[in-house]
Design an enzyme around this catalytic site. Structure first.
Site, PDB file in Angstrom:
ATOM      1  N   ARG A 237       0.678  -1.318  -0.028  1.00  0.00           N
ATOM      2  CA  ARG A 237      -0.076  -0.074  -0.013  1.00  0.00           C
ATOM      3  C   ARG A 237       0.894   1.167  -0.028  1.00  0.00           C
ATOM      4  NH1 ARG A 237      -4.119  -2.098  -1.504  1.00  0.00           N
ATOM      5  NH2 ARG A 237      -6.147  -2.015  -0.702  1.00  0.00           N
ATOM      6  N   GLU A 266      -3.041   7.901  -5.729  1.00  0.00           N
ATOM      7  CA  GLU A 266      -2.881   7.206  -7.098  1.00  0.00           C
ATOM      8  C   GLU A 266      -3.585   7.697  -8.129  1.00  0.00           C
ATOM      9  OE1 GLU A 266      -1.509   2.819  -5.275  1.00  0.00           O
ATOM     10  OE2 GLU A 266      -3.428   2.895  -6.189  1.00  0.00           O
ATOM     11  N   HIS A 285      -0.107  -0.160  -9.639  1.00  0.00           N
ATOM     12  CA  HIS A 285      -0.845  -0.892  -8.382  1.00  0.00           C
ATOM     13  C   HIS A 285      -1.135  -2.092  -9.242  1.00  0.00           C
ATOM     14  CE1 HIS A 285      -2.772  -0.365  -4.383  1.00  0.00           C
ATOM     15  NE2 HIS A 285      -2.752  -1.648  -4.639  1.00  0.00           N
TER      16      HIS A 285
END
Length: 324
Positions: A237, A266, A285
């Protein structure tokens, strides 16, 4: 019984219809009413008389679900769920699909490590430029054998990373909130020895969940305690490592580089220094997006729904006190 499902666009395989999993659930459990909705207003309307919610409800959606008895997170991190205080305080269980992510994320860690150790990202640029610089790589590649890999959080992903490190003859050490011995690590320490882990690691892999305790855990001070010339890998994370401080540590050559899959926010802001650093490899991600992940996610929910109907204990119940 009614189940509200959020559509999962990225979970659709080649040639599959967008509602493939929705239809699969309907066919498997024909006695249950399944409703698939993507807009918040529709979710609020449909959740009013639903027992189960599949996805990441907003606070307004959760509060509208007066009859909710279970929420399933199709992914691993439940930080969005934990941001709803009424959900945290309730007795409504949250489950997730943590296991299908483990293998591909651990593989991605070693993708980063091998690319950085052998400068494959530089070689890719050479290939595009049709540049043959064989001897420029002398003494620039790194030996993995005998190097030390540190893991921040020895959960499922951390253990999978440690297991893979054995194949490269690396020495593995880890820190965890609840330390216990592992066959894949020399030692697993408590968090009180994080500084020791930083000091000895040639490769530091962040596999921790994002919680109040881990947010901002690695900042400028901790980065300066890392071994000179070491690398940072962030796979779990964003928000655990200060990305601007990480960029500075690499720019100053205190750290040799980083592989980063998770950011905060993000996408990263345009002035994030990691974007343009030649010693940083980034991915969006997307470390776990293999076919096995998506099939595994579906199977976890199907099995947990079967258990729900049968009154059996769930798989992968999250601890709302810990946040994962």
């Amino acid at each position: 019984m009614k189940v509200v499902m959020e559509p999962m666009p990225s979970g659709i395989g080649p040639g599959e219809s967008p509602d493939v999993f929705f239809k699969e659930m309907q066919a498997t459990f024909p006695e249950v009413q399944f409703v698939e909705v993507s807009e918040e207003a529709d979710q609020i309307r449909e959740v009013e008389d639903a027992e189960v919610y599949y996805g990441w409800p907003s606070r307004d959606v959760f509060l509208a679900g007066k009859d909710l008895k279970w929420i399933h997170c199709p992914g691993t991190g439940i930080d969005q769920h934990m941001a709803i205080p009424e959900l945290v305080a309730s007795d409504i269980p949250i489950t997730n699909a943590r296991e299908p992510h483990v293998a591909p994320m651990a593989d991605h860690v070693f993708g980063f490590i091998i690319v950085l150790a052998h400068k494959l990202h530089w070689m890719w640029n050479d290939q595009k430029a049709k540049s043959w610089r064989m001897y420029d790589y002398g003494w620039k590649q790194l030996d993995l054998e005998g190097s030390t890999l540190g893991i921040l959080a020895m959960g499922n992903i951390g253990r999978a990373v440690a297991k893979r490190a054995q194949g490269f003859s690396m020495k593995v050490y880890a820190c965890d909130k609840f330390p216990r011995p592992s066959e894949y690590a020399e030692e697993v320490w408590g968090m009180d020895r994080l500084d020791d882990l930083l000091a000895i690691s040639d490769w530091l892999v962040v596999t921790a969940p994002i919680t109040d305790e881990t947010r901002g855990m690695i900042g400028k001070e901790q980065l300066q305690k890392m071994k000179q010339g070491s690398h940072m890998i962030i796979i779990s994370r964003g928000g655990i490592v200060d990305e601007f401080a990480l960029g500075e540590a690499i720019e100053s050559e205190h750290l040799a580089g980083a592989g980063v899959d998770a950011f905060d926010p993000e996408p990263p802001v345009p002035n994030n220094p990691l974007w343009d650093n030649p010693n940083v490899v980034m991915s969006p991600h997307a470390s776990a997006f293999t076919p096995g992940l998506y099939i595994g996610r579906r199977n976890v929910f199907k099995e947990n729904f079967r258990r729900y109907l049968a009154g059996e204990p769930f798989l992968y119940v999250c601890d709302k006190t810990l946040g994962y």
